[in-house]
Design a protein around this motif. Sequence first.
Motif: not given
Length: 265
Positions: A137-156
């Motif tokens: 998702m990013y060129n920079e060094d990163h940790i990325n976790f995303t989820a979307k399922h119905g009303s469950w949305i999370v971005v870490k």
Amino acid sequence: MKMKIEDHIAFTANHKDWKVGDKLVMMEDHKIAHFLASVSNTVNLKIPEYLTDVMDIARIRNLAEEIGEKEPWEVLKTLKSPGTSRKLNPMIFEDDKKLKKLLLDAAKALLAREALSKKFPVSYPEEPIRELRTTLMYNEDHINFTAKHGSWIVVKRLIIDDKTPMADVARILASINETTVSKIPVYAGIDLKGIEGWFGDIKKAKSDSEIKALVDKLLTIPIEQYAPEEFAGHAKVYALRIALQKVGLSIDVPSKSLEKYLEKS
């Protein structure tokens, strides 16, 4: 026009030579559970590596080896004992008492996970994510976790640069693990209430006989009653977690302790 975000779960990590990632878009419950389990296994493998600046991981692992050789009930008793905390104390690179205690929370969970892995399954049956199967998702060094399922949305997400403490990477990984731990039973159909009921007659296990009774219950749980066959292995890890609560132990590094440590240090 608002862009509609598709239902998905994605995890990517790009830091030094760690470049892995995967994305799920086939959002069937059982696939979600398997994917989350794979993410959990992935982050738990890496957390210790990112704590080496603040604690002596090699010595903690040696102590875990030593403890892991005991009988299962003795492993629990030893992990809980004040003597073990005293042994862990010098393995933490922090002089401030309050900060040290926060790191001790993380060290205890790491020690418990390592020591108990000799006796019980502490990871899920899935393979961890070892390669890059999706776009970063990013060129920079990163940790990325995303989820979307119905009303469950999370971005870490954490963008990593030269100033990022390695313990902050451990924190985000621990936080991602906590999300997976809370959601896997939902999608896997694991009956946590039922498992809690199985251990219901043990409120707290303090004495040797109570700890032995607890381990006996853990070893004899009819796990197929509490989960579909496909997720019996996962349910066993939850049974372990619930049993450990009775002795005040955890196999999951608490992100909040690391967060507080980073805020105050």
